[in-house]
Design an enzyme around this catalytic site. Structure first.
Site, short mmCIF file in Angstrom:
data_model
loop_
_atom_site.label_atom_id
_atom_site.label_comp_id
_atom_site.label_asym_id
_atom_site.label_seq_id
_atom_site.Cartn_x
_atom_site.Cartn_y
_atom_site.Cartn_z
N ASN A 139 -7.17 -2.38 14.25
CA ASN A 139 -8.58 -2.60 13.89
C ASN A 139 -8.75 -3.83 12.99
O ASN A 139 -9.83 -4.06 12.45
CB ASN A 139 -9.15 -1.35 13.20
CG ASN A 139 -8.46 -1.04 11.88
OD1 ASN A 139 -7.53 -1.75 11.48
ND2 ASN A 139 -8.90 0.01 11.20
N HIS A 197 -7.05 -4.45 10.15
CA HIS A 197 -6.77 -4.28 8.73
C HIS A 197 -5.50 -5.03 8.32
O HIS A 197 -4.61 -5.25 9.14
CB HIS A 197 -6.72 -2.80 8.33
CG HIS A 197 -5.50 -2.03 8.75
ND1 HIS A 197 -5.52 -0.65 8.92
CD2 HIS A 197 -4.22 -2.39 9.02
CE1 HIS A 197 -4.32 -0.24 9.27
NE2 HIS A 197 -3.51 -1.28 9.34
N ASP A 218 0.83 -1.20 0.00
CA ASP A 218 0.00 0.00 0.00
C ASP A 218 0.87 1.26 0.00
O ASP A 218 2.07 1.19 0.31
CB ASP A 218 -0.96 0.01 1.20
CG ASP A 218 -0.27 -0.35 2.51
OD1 ASP A 218 0.97 -0.26 2.58
OD2 ASP A 218 -0.98 -0.71 3.46
N GLU A 238 -9.46 -1.69 5.29
CA GLU A 238 -10.06 -1.37 6.57
C GLU A 238 -11.30 -2.23 6.82
O GLU A 238 -11.82 -2.85 5.88
CB GLU A 238 -10.45 0.11 6.59
CG GLU A 238 -9.29 1.08 6.35
CD GLU A 238 -8.35 1.24 7.56
OE1 GLU A 238 -8.23 0.32 8.36
OE2 GLU A 238 -7.75 2.33 7.67
P1 PGA Z 1 2.59 -1.18 12.49
O1 PGA Z 1 1.43 -1.24 11.41
O2 PGA Z 1 3.59 -2.22 12.09
O3 PGA Z 1 3.14 0.20 12.37
O4 PGA Z 1 1.96 -1.48 13.81
C1 PGA Z 1 0.87 -2.44 11.05
C2 PGA Z 1 -0.31 -2.20 10.15
O5 PGA Z 1 -1.02 -1.21 10.34
O6 PGA Z 1 -0.55 -3.02 9.24
#
Ligand code: PGA
Length: 223
Positions: free
Chosen positions: A124, A126, A63, A131
């Site tokens: 959350n 995702h 992404d 999302e």
């Molecule tokens: P993070 O993000 O490694 O910064 O916790 C993970 C994600 O949001 O997929």
């Protein structure tokens, strides 16, 4: 699904880096799908230290924010700084989601698709920027970031108002077409959602729960 609990962040990073190393050494023409965020930083350091030969490897990032890509917070800047500029990968061998999305998807599908996809998970549920509520049939597209994601990611920006509100993400169906998937999660704050996603109901409300339907997923966690 089994959640492999590792001793600490160092072991999480080295375990996943070892899997990537094995993949690249066994199949120098591998196609990898790569994450950003805090979790994979140690894994990228380990990979750089291994001094692997990346010249035939092709990568696709999961992404990107819709933002000025020259800013340090862009995922393009992140990947160059933490991995690409520290290996011998060819600049035309690494890809970020681009328009038209059908061409990006075709590029992934060409010569047999993604061999190994490394994922993180959001608080959350995702994966990439799919999302809660994202269709299990989704493919690469523009998405609005959830309030939770904007809040979680504000630590990388000057303020919460500075966080982009939109992104381009690979879809859940795109990710599920990968041959092998590794999900890595670090920190107590991820444990509850990890359990819900891996062992709860498979539902679009918890995007990572789709991984229960994949035949070759390994999950690694450290607190
Ligand atoms: P993070 O993000 O490694 O910064 O916790 C993970 C994600 O949001 O997929």
């Amino acid at each position: 699904m089994k959640i492999n609990v590792l001793k600490n962040y160092k072991e999480l990073s080295s375990t996943v880096a070892d899997i990537v190393e094995t993949q690249i050494k066994k199949h120098p023409l591998s196609k990898l799908c790569l994450p950003t965020g805090s979790t994979p930083l140690g894994m990228y350091d380990e990979l750089v230290n291994k001094k692997l030969d990346w010249k035939s490897v092709i990568t696709f990032n999961l992404d990107v924010y819709l933002m000025n890509i020259t800013r340090p917070q862009s995922y393009q800047s992140y990947m160059r700084k933490n991995l690409f500029d520290r290996t011998n990968i060819y600049p035309d061998h690494y890809h970020f989601p681009f328009r038209p999305f059908s061409a990006f998807e075709d590029k992934i599908k060409g010569s047999k698709g993604i061999d190994l996809c490394i994922l993180g998970i959001g608080t959350n549920g995702h994966i990439a920027f799919n999302e809660p509520g994202s269709s299990f049939k989704s493919r690469t597209r523009v998405v609005n970031l959830s309030e939770q994601t904007i809040k979680d990611n504000s630590r990388f920006f000057d303020s919460v108002d500075d966080v982009p509100t939109q992104a381009i993400t690979m879809g859940l169906e795109t990710i599920m077409e990968s041959k092998k998937i590794i999900l890595m999660a670090n920190g107590d704050h991820k444990l509850n959602i990890l359990n819900v996603a891996m062992n709860g109901e498979v539902t679009e409300d918890v995007p990572a729960s789709i991984l229960q339907n994949h035949k070759n997923v390994k999950v690694y966690y450290s607190d």
